[in-house]
Design an enzyme around this catalytic site. Structure first.
Site, PDB file in Angstrom:
ATOM      1  N   ALA A  69      -4.263   1.315  -9.436  1.00 43.55           N
ATOM      2  CA  ALA A  69      -4.137  -0.086  -9.247  1.00 43.55           C
ATOM      3  C   ALA A  69      -2.597  -0.462  -8.651  1.00 43.55           C
ATOM      4  CB  ALA A  69      -4.296  -0.600 -10.498  1.00 43.55           C
ATOM      5  N   GLY A 112      -6.602   3.780 -10.975  1.00 40.79           N
ATOM      6  CA  GLY A 112      -7.886   3.369 -10.624  1.00 40.79           C
ATOM      7  C   GLY A 112      -8.605   3.866  -9.286  1.00 40.79           C
ATOM      8  N   GLU A 115     -11.058   5.893 -10.665  1.00 41.16           N
ATOM      9  CA  GLU A 115     -12.222   5.052 -11.192  1.00 41.16           C
ATOM     10  C   GLU A 115     -13.010   4.444 -10.354  1.00 41.16           C
ATOM     11  OE1 GLU A 115      -8.794   3.180 -13.666  1.00 41.16           O
ATOM     12  OE2 GLU A 115     -10.288   3.639 -15.268  1.00 41.16           O
ATOM     13  N   GLU A 135      -2.301   7.315 -15.723  1.00 43.67           N
ATOM     14  CA  GLU A 135      -1.666   6.107 -16.559  1.00 43.67           C
ATOM     15  C   GLU A 135      -0.882   6.426 -17.466  1.00 43.67           C
ATOM     16  OE1 GLU A 135      -4.857   6.789 -15.417  1.00 43.67           O
ATOM     17  OE2 GLU A 135      -5.736   4.856 -14.483  1.00 43.67           O
TER      18      GLU A 135
HETATM   19  N1  CO8 Z   1       0.875   0.743  -6.478  1.00 49.38           N
HETATM   20  C1  CO8 Z   1       1.701  -0.220  -5.815  1.00 49.38           C
HETATM   21  N2  CO8 Z   1       2.324   0.682  -4.872  1.00 49.38           N
HETATM   22  C2  CO8 Z   1       2.213   1.918  -4.701  1.00 49.38           C
HETATM   23  C3  CO8 Z   1       1.353   2.658  -5.614  1.00 49.38           C
HETATM   24  C4  CO8 Z   1       0.450   1.960  -6.544  1.00 49.38           C
HETATM   25  N3  CO8 Z   1      -0.354   2.498  -7.303  1.00 49.38           N
HETATM   26  N4  CO8 Z   1       1.167   3.936  -5.023  1.00 49.38           N
HETATM   27  C5  CO8 Z   1       1.977   4.013  -3.984  1.00 49.38           C
HETATM   28  N5  CO8 Z   1       2.485   3.027  -3.720  1.00 49.38           N
HETATM   29  C6  CO8 Z   1       3.574   2.442  -2.756  1.00 49.38           C
HETATM   30  C7  CO8 Z   1       4.771   2.893  -3.007  1.00 49.38           C
HETATM   31  O1  CO8 Z   1       5.508   2.152  -4.009  1.00 49.38           O
HETATM   32  C8  CO8 Z   1       5.543   3.180  -1.764  1.00 49.38           C
HETATM   33  O2  CO8 Z   1       5.833   1.669  -1.284  1.00 49.38           O
HETATM   34  P1  CO8 Z   1       7.314   1.537  -0.741  1.00 49.38           P
HETATM   35  O3  CO8 Z   1       7.125   2.196   0.582  1.00 49.38           O
HETATM   36  O4  CO8 Z   1       7.465  -0.063  -0.413  1.00 49.38           O
HETATM   37  O5  CO8 Z   1       8.367   2.164  -1.540  1.00 49.38           O
HETATM   38  C9  CO8 Z   1       4.395   3.446  -0.789  1.00 49.38           C
HETATM   39  O6  CO8 Z   1       3.213   3.093  -1.437  1.00 49.38           O
HETATM   40  C10 CO8 Z   1       4.227   4.874  -0.592  1.00 49.38           C
HETATM   41  O7  CO8 Z   1       4.382   5.598  -1.689  1.00 49.38           O
HETATM   42  P2  CO8 Z   1       5.399   7.073  -2.103  1.00 49.38           P
HETATM   43  O8  CO8 Z   1       6.572   6.701  -1.118  1.00 49.38           O
HETATM   44  O9  CO8 Z   1       5.428   7.143  -3.554  1.00 49.38           O
HETATM   45  O10 CO8 Z   1       4.544   8.078  -1.263  1.00 49.38           O
HETATM   46  P3  CO8 Z   1       4.457   9.851  -1.939  1.00 49.38           P
HETATM   47  O11 CO8 Z   1       3.506  10.303  -0.498  1.00 49.38           O
HETATM   48  O12 CO8 Z   1       5.906  10.116  -2.077  1.00 49.38           O
HETATM   49  O13 CO8 Z   1       3.897   9.906  -3.157  1.00 49.38           O
HETATM   50  C11 CO8 Z   1       1.896   9.366  -4.440  1.00 49.38           C
HETATM   51  C12 CO8 Z   1       2.400   9.522  -3.272  1.00 49.38           C
HETATM   52  C13 CO8 Z   1       1.999  10.754  -5.287  1.00 49.38           C
HETATM   53  C14 CO8 Z   1       0.343   9.017  -4.596  1.00 49.38           C
HETATM   54  C15 CO8 Z   1       2.643   8.406  -5.151  1.00 49.38           C
HETATM   55  O14 CO8 Z   1       2.834   7.161  -4.555  1.00 49.38           O
HETATM   56  C16 CO8 Z   1       2.205   8.065  -6.748  1.00 49.38           C
HETATM   57  O15 CO8 Z   1       2.432   8.404  -7.539  1.00 49.38           O
HETATM   58  N6  CO8 Z   1       1.699   6.735  -6.706  1.00 49.38           N
HETATM   59  C17 CO8 Z   1       1.325   6.099  -7.930  1.00 49.38           C
HETATM   60  C18 CO8 Z   1       0.138   6.870  -8.455  1.00 49.38           C
HETATM   61  C19 CO8 Z   1      -0.295   6.147  -9.891  1.00 49.38           C
HETATM   62  O16 CO8 Z   1       0.585   6.349 -10.908  1.00 49.38           O
HETATM   63  N7  CO8 Z   1      -1.438   5.471 -10.083  1.00 49.38           N
HETATM   64  C20 CO8 Z   1      -2.125   4.673 -11.295  1.00 49.38           C
HETATM   65  C21 CO8 Z   1      -1.645   3.440 -11.346  1.00 49.38           C
HETATM   66  S1  CO8 Z   1      -2.411   2.680 -12.783  1.00 49.38           S
HETATM   67  C22 CO8 Z   1      -3.826   2.517 -12.706  1.00 49.38           C
HETATM   68  O17 CO8 Z   1      -4.393   2.956 -11.532  1.00 49.38           O
HETATM   69  C23 CO8 Z   1      -4.353   1.529 -13.711  1.00 49.38           C
HETATM   70  C24 CO8 Z   1      -5.955   1.453 -13.379  1.00 49.38           C
HETATM   71  C25 CO8 Z   1      -6.395   0.181 -13.782  1.00 49.38           C
HETATM   72  C26 CO8 Z   1      -7.870  -0.103 -13.452  1.00 49.38           C
HETATM   73  C27 CO8 Z   1      -8.265  -0.158 -12.013  1.00 49.38           C
HETATM   74  C28 CO8 Z   1      -9.867  -0.468 -11.924  1.00 49.38           C
HETATM   75  C29 CO8 Z   1     -10.480   0.306 -10.603  1.00 49.38           C
END
Ligand code: CO8
Length: 262
Positions: A69, A112, A115, A135
């Site tokens: 998400a 998400g 999911e 999460e």
């Molecule tokens: N939300 C918003 N932006 C994101 C997300 C995210 N989940 N993931 C990545 N981005 C953005 C980054 O902020 C970054 O943006 P910017 O260039 O503006 O700084 C861009 O994407 C590239 O990301 P990274 O620089 O971090 O890329 P890396 O290759 O270094 O890392 C990762 C990749 C490991 C995937 C890393 O981005 C990461 O850990 N992302 C977050 C993963 C996470 O915690 N996901 C869980 C989110 S909570 C959730 O999903 C709740 C579920 C709700 C229900 C959904 C129902 C379907």
């Protein structure tokens, strides 16, 4: 014009029978936002209603299926707003689609994203795909069905392990655990493989395919006795279809059946 690029791209398989929906927010690693889900839901409903579509493939990019998400959208959310607007309530629309949906996962399927993949009927992934529920690292828990669907797919212990430790599960492990039904060979296109599988489903009659999906899904919700009754009733109902007559006549006459979806 400066019209925004759609967040969900649509295309068709060569056969024309499979709708391919591709998550397309590459700069945010396909982070799932409300506008993205609005578009996804609209495309899913369109595909479900279109008689020329017989199966659906949902995919993301080669490096990321979806990184969860949209954390930036959620960051400052308050309870009252989330509650009043039923945040996430409409995100499970995919689970109501009646046509078969295959999830084609390459790269990260996080939070998400994992999911969403689990909302499909089954998953085809690459060996290097990464499934996780991170999460807990954000001070929250899965909100898109992860805590429930993981238990069904991989059992309580592994579900707890993923939800409580942020364990990263590779595509290979996902296949061994039953999270993914099929794992591609290294270097093979997961979308091509999923489309091939979907085209296989598309060759069968639509009524039997939808009834099979309905029966399997009932197992997730109903006690066994009710589920068995529902299955038997659907089974009996299929004797009212032309496809049942055709399928069994074709077998007896040693020829290929021609389905009419009736
Ligand atoms: N939300 C918003 N932006 C994101 C997300 C995210 N989940 N993931 C990545 N981005 C953005 C980054 O902020 C970054 O943006 P910017 O260039 O503006 O700084 C861009 O994407 C590239 O990301 P990274 O620089 O971090 O890329 P890396 O290759 O270094 O890392 C990762 C990749 C490991 C995937 C890393 O981005 C990461 O850990 N992302 C977050 C993963 C996470 O915690 N996901 C869980 C989110 S909570 C959730 O999903 C709740 C579920 C709700 C229900 C959904 C129902 C379907």
């Amino acid at each position: 014009s400066t019209q925004a690029e759609p967040m969900v791209l649509t295309s068709r398989s060569e056969s024309g029978k499979v709708a391919i929906l591709t998550l397309n927010r590459p700069k945010a690693l396909n982070a799932l936002s409300t506008p993205l889900f609005d578009q996804l839901n609209a495309e899913l409903e369109k595909a479900d209603a279109d008689e020329s579509v017989r199966a659906i493939v949902l995919t993301g990019g080669e490096k990321v299926f979806a990184a969860g998400a949209d954390i930036k959208e959620m960051k400052d959310k308050q309870f009252a707003e989330a509650y009043k607007n039923n945040f996430l309530g409409t995100w499970a629309k995919l689970a109501d689609i009646r046509k078969p949906i295959i999830g084609a996962v390459a790269g990260y399927a996080l939070g998400g994203g994992c999911e969403l993949a689990m909302m499909t009927d089954f998953i085809v992934c690459t060996p290097k795909a990464v499934f996780a529920q991170p999460e807990i690292t954000l001070g929250i828990i899965p909100g898109g069905g992860g805590s429930q669907r993981l238990v069904t797919l991989i059992g309580k212990g592994r579900a707890m392990d993923m939800v409580l430790t942020n364990r990263k599960v590779s595509g290979v492990e996902a296949g061994q655990w039953g999270l993914a039904s099929r794992v591609t060979e290294d270097g093979q296109s997961v979308v091509e493989e999923a489309v091939k599988v979907a085209d296989g489903i598309a060759k069968f009659g639509v009524v039997a395919a939808q009834a099979g999906k309905e029966a399997v899904n009932a197992a997730l919700e109903l006690p066994l006795a009710q589920g068995l009754r529902l299955e038997r009733r659907l089974f009996q109902a299929l004797f009212a279809t032309a496809d049942q007559k055709e399928g069994m006549a074709a077998f007896a006459e040693k020829r290929k059946p021609t389905w009419t979806d009736n």
